[in-house]
Design a protein around this motif. Structure first.
Motif, PDB file in Angstrom:
ATOM      1  N   LEU A 135      -2.431  -4.877  -7.601  1.00  0.00           N
ATOM      2  CA  LEU A 135      -3.079  -5.259  -6.342  1.00  0.00           C
ATOM      3  C   LEU A 135      -4.555  -4.853  -6.294  1.00  0.00           C
ATOM      4  CD1 LEU A 135      -0.225  -4.224  -3.885  1.00  0.00           C
ATOM      5  CD2 LEU A 135      -0.923  -6.546  -4.452  1.00  0.00           C
ATOM      6  N   VAL A 136      -4.937  -3.877  -7.112  1.00  0.00           N
ATOM      7  CA  VAL A 136      -6.331  -3.401  -7.045  1.00  0.00           C
ATOM      8  C   VAL A 136      -7.271  -4.534  -7.462  1.00  0.00           C
ATOM      9  CG1 VAL A 136      -8.019  -1.792  -8.022  1.00  0.00           C
ATOM     10  CG2 VAL A 136      -5.723  -0.994  -7.455  1.00  0.00           C
ATOM     11  N   GLY A 137      -8.240  -4.795  -6.628  1.00  0.00           N
ATOM     12  CA  GLY A 137      -9.227  -5.845  -6.896  1.00  0.00           C
ATOM     13  C   GLY A 137      -8.869  -7.185  -6.284  1.00  0.00           C
ATOM     14  N   ARG A 138      -7.593  -7.377  -5.968  1.00  0.00           N
ATOM     15  CA  ARG A 138      -7.192  -8.670  -5.382  1.00  0.00           C
ATOM     16  C   ARG A 138      -7.511  -8.702  -3.881  1.00  0.00           C
ATOM     17  NH1 ARG A 138      -4.141 -11.882  -8.714  1.00  0.00           N
ATOM     18  NH2 ARG A 138      -3.201 -10.866 -10.522  1.00  0.00           N
ATOM     19  N   VAL A 179     -11.682  -9.074  -7.708  1.00  0.00           N
ATOM     20  CA  VAL A 179     -12.616  -8.350  -8.565  1.00  0.00           C
ATOM     21  C   VAL A 179     -11.859  -7.939  -9.819  1.00  0.00           C
ATOM     22  CG1 VAL A 179     -13.930  -6.208  -8.811  1.00  0.00           C
ATOM     23  CG2 VAL A 179     -14.010  -7.462  -6.654  1.00  0.00           C
ATOM     24  N   THR A 180     -12.382  -8.298 -10.985  1.00  0.00           N
ATOM     25  CA  THR A 180     -11.782  -7.872 -12.253  1.00  0.00           C
ATOM     26  C   THR A 180     -12.879  -7.246 -13.118  1.00  0.00           C
ATOM     27  OG1 THR A 180     -12.153 -10.087 -13.141  1.00  0.00           O
ATOM     28  CG2 THR A 180      -9.949  -9.631 -12.273  1.00  0.00           C
ATOM     29  N   LEU A 204     -13.828   1.254 -10.055  1.00  0.00           N
ATOM     30  CA  LEU A 204     -13.576   2.614 -10.531  1.00  0.00           C
ATOM     31  C   LEU A 204     -12.084   2.829 -10.806  1.00  0.00           C
ATOM     32  CD1 LEU A 204     -14.993   5.213 -11.233  1.00  0.00           C
ATOM     33  CD2 LEU A 204     -14.999   5.833  -8.807  1.00  0.00           C
ATOM     34  N   LEU A 205     -11.236   2.294  -9.938  1.00  0.00           N
ATOM     35  CA  LEU A 205      -9.787   2.434 -10.157  1.00  0.00           C
ATOM     36  C   LEU A 205      -9.359   1.665 -11.411  1.00  0.00           C
ATOM     37  CD1 LEU A 205      -8.408   2.078  -6.506  1.00  0.00           C
ATOM     38  CD2 LEU A 205      -8.535   4.164  -7.871  1.00  0.00           C
ATOM     39  N   LEU A 206      -9.851   0.430 -11.543  1.00  0.00           N
ATOM     40  CA  LEU A 206      -9.453  -0.395 -12.688  1.00  0.00           C
ATOM     41  C   LEU A 206      -9.956   0.196 -14.014  1.00  0.00           C
ATOM     42  CD1 LEU A 206     -10.184  -3.949 -11.197  1.00  0.00           C
ATOM     43  CD2 LEU A 206      -7.922  -3.001 -11.708  1.00  0.00           C
ATOM     44  N   THR A 218      -3.362  -0.255 -16.578  1.00  0.00           N
ATOM     45  CA  THR A 218      -3.824  -1.127 -15.504  1.00  0.00           C
ATOM     46  C   THR A 218      -4.755  -0.409 -14.534  1.00  0.00           C
ATOM     47  OG1 THR A 218      -1.835  -0.576 -14.250  1.00  0.00           O
ATOM     48  CG2 THR A 218      -1.787  -2.601 -15.560  1.00  0.00           C
ATOM     49  N   GLY A 219      -4.978   0.878 -14.772  1.00  0.00           N
ATOM     50  CA  GLY A 219      -5.868   1.623 -13.896  1.00  0.00           C
ATOM     51  C   GLY A 219      -5.099   2.514 -12.939  1.00  0.00           C
TER      52      GLY A 219
END
Lengths: 528, 124
Positions: free
Chosen positions: A251-254, A394-395, A233-235, A243-244
């Motif tokens: 860092l989001v998803g990593r 997560v991408t 949701l952020l991305l 980049t979201g």
């Protein structure tokens, strides 16, 4: 109260104080903690009260890297969330899980065990657990002498469990009765809109599968959609920053983490019953315990490894045990057992074990044991913490769901430290079994293989952690110690996606404890 | 090594002998660790030791010289006699296990001293 976005007029605007996205254990625990306060709470749920295939399909995505579960099977998208297939195995993280460990890159929480301790106490009954009990008291209740492990190497910890708490069933009525809580079903959040600077959320955009739309404005927004969906949701909310939301430091998803589950090895012992008594699952009333063996904190530091725990599994072929369980269940259900004569014959053939098991069940309240000669294998299964790895992530993919939102790709990866931890733990287990005279341990070949390979049976625990990790420094984490997204003043995240590291224990109790803590933080902020 | 032969091996190496236990199944060989430990560490057969030793030296050919040196000492002390071997091993095995100084052979976790003596037995 409950309502359904499908019943509202399309284009509605809903206004509230706190908007929580996702009605799983985290979201429901927060709503319950805020129930009865002056704070108006809107809890958004993508699904309804039951499983719906079209809604569940919104979870579909790709997996890369290590083999992983189908993403539509790894979580549940309806009221109650993934607690709908939860086994309710719990315990608390301990001191070492929160500390920065020099030998574990990216480890260390900005909060400590003492920050969560009071919330663990409140989370336990929500998860159906009794109060926390010390190890010695549990062993005494189980009437078992623990194997005298050397604490320089190994320690015990117990998994606790109760009858599974389905959050969607257990807390449906209290939320319905709460005057300040509104639960909105079939409300899919498709965008988190921020102001032009990206410093605050201004609204959430909602849609139903049938095409209705709505927007939500709130003082505070909490994403509680799970460890994969929070990141998605952020991305995907990239209309202001490409980049979201909250992703200025990529860092989001990593740092996606799981618990690594696999058979470490088998033990050869001439006292299998003692092994099963010590390490088997036992119910004491409505509360169950299973002893696990973990590397002690001293050993983790000395060996420079992660936190790892093992639990025992055994397989047996005994007809008597199966027969007795079947007869008991049938009698309990008020039915004359099927094949009574054959069943009794099986028991008579195994009379000594049957008598002993009746004694255990009726006099001691302990579970039945198999006949030693019926045992096929006593194995130990690891439940490993995974080292935070920025490349495990997560991408978003080019595929889109029915709302046009990009679907996810989960690329689960492990590293050298993960494999070394498994190997060191297996050897320590083998040495302690020999030293204490419990038996000889045979390590599975994949463990000794110094390559990065895992066994074909290796799997995760459906525990999705780390994708919006917590850190005091915005360059190291997505949220701060209060679970607020760095740089976005009214956006918070609840759930295991904020875990910087995952410890060696199932995450739900910590998810609920953190959710309660966040609810208190929002209450304090509201009061101020 | 076959599982069945290792079952016998495990009973001797760990010192778990056959003894009466409190539970049903005692006749099938259930012993309490305490009772077993009292018998002290025993040894597998020489054939089993040779097999373990060969496996170890296959994996660690750099230890052949050390194995030969130990074999010379064993021969000087009286040869491949079980009493002698037990004397050579005894405390070392216990110390290895206390310190988790172990070697894995085909996955089996064994005290290093035992594996070294097995290697000595294996060298001709």
């Amino acid at each position: 109260m409950f309502s359904d976005l499908r019943d509202l007029e399309s284009g509605s605007t809903l206004e509230t104080d706190v908007c929580i996205v996702g009605a799983g254990p985290a979201g429901i625990s927060m709503a319950m903690a805020l129930a009865g306060t002056r704070t108006r709470v809107l809890l958004l749920e993508s699904g309804g009260f039951e499983f719906e295939p079209d809604t569940q399909d919104l979870y579909d995505g790709e997996t890369a890297g290590l083999p992983y579960f189908d993403l539509t099977a790894a979580r549940l998208r309806y009221f109650g969330g993934t607690s709908g297939h939860w086994d309710n195995w719990c315990n608390q993280m301990t001191g070492i899980d929160f500390r920065r460990r020099d030998w574990v890159p990216h480890s260390g929480w900005p909060i400590g065990e003492s920050d969560l301790e009071p919330y663990y106490a409140r989370a336990r009954p929500i998860c159906g657990l009794d109060r926390h009990r010390p190890l010695e008291a549990i062993w005494n209740s189980l009437r078992v002498d623990p194997l005298p492990l050397d604490p320089a190497h190994l320690d015990y910890r117990f998994w606790e469990f109760a009858g599974p708490v389905r959050f969607g069933e257990a807390y449906r009525q209290p939320l319905k009765d709460a005057p300040n809580v509104r639960v909105l079903l079939h409300a899919n959040v498709v965008n988190v809109q921020t102001d032009p600077e990206g410093g605050a959320v201004t609204r959430l955009d909602l849609r139903t599968l049938e095409g209705k739309t709505a927007t939500v404005t709130a003082q505070s927004y909490v994403l509680a959609c799970g460890g994969i969906e929070n990141a998605r949701l952020l991305l995907a909310s990239n209309s202001v920053e490409s980049t979201g939301v909250g992703n200025r430091h990529d860092l989001v998803g990593r740092y996606f983490q799981e618990h690594i589950l696999d058979v470490l090895g088998t033990v050869v012992t001439d006292d299998p019953l003692a092994m099963i008594e010590r390490f088997g699952s036992t119910w004491l009333g409505k509360h169950g315990y299973t002893a696990g063996i973990m590397m002690s904190e001293a050993a983790q530091e000395r060996e420079q490894v992660l936190n790892c725990s093992v639990m025992m599994r055994y397989s047996a072929s005994g007809d008597a045990v199966k027969t007795m369980k079947r007869l008991q269940n049938q009698v309990k259900a008020g039915r004359l057992p099927d094949n009574l004569a054959a069943g009794v014959w099986n028991i008579v053939q195994d009379l000594d074990m049957f008598a002993y098991n009746v004694y255990r069940r009726k006099m001691l309240g302990l579970p039945v044991l198999p006949k030693p000669e019926d045992l096929q294998a006593i194995s130990f299964v690891c439940h490993n913490e995974q080292a935070p790895n920025p490349d495990s992530r997560v991408t978003l993919t080019g595929d889109r769901d029915r709302f046009g939102m990009q679907r996810v790709r989960l690329d689960w990866r492990t590293g050298e430290l993960d494999k070394r931890t498994v190997m060191r733990h297996a050897r320590a287990l083998g040495a302690e079994f020999s030293r204490t005279g419990a038996g000889i341990f045979r390590i599975e070949p994949w463990v000794e293989d110094e390559s990065m390979s895992w066994s074909p049976r290796m799997e995760g625990g459906y525990h999705h952690m780390g994708t919006t990790r917590m850190a005091a420094d915005p360059r190291q984490g997505v949220v701060d110690g209060d679970c607020q997204v760095h740089g976005v003043r009214n956006l918070y995240i609840a759930g295991s996606s904020v875990f910087p590291t995952g410890g060696n224990i199932n995450p739900t109790l910590t998810i609920v404890a953190l959710a309660l803590r966040l609810a208190d933080h929002l209450k304090d902020a509201d009061a101020a | 090594m076959k599982r069945r032969s290792f079952l016998k091996f495990s009973a001797t190496v760990t010192g778990l002998g056959l003894a009466a236990g409190a539970r049903p199944g005692a006749a099938a060989g259930i012993a309490s660790p305490a009772a077993g430990q009292a018998t002290g560490p025993l040894l597998p057969s020489l054939d089993a030791m040779r097999r373990i030793g060969r496996l170890h030296l296959d994996a660690r050919p750099d230890e052949i010289d050390a194995a030969r040196a130990l074999r010379t000492r064993i021969d000087a002390a009286g040869g491949l006699d079980r009493v002698v071997l037990r004397r050579v091993l005894g405390e070392d095995m216990r110390r290895n296990l206390d310190q988790h100084d172990v070697v894995t052979i085909e996955g089996w976790v064994l005290p290093r001293a035992l594996v070294r003596v097995c290697a000595a037995v294996a060298v001709a």
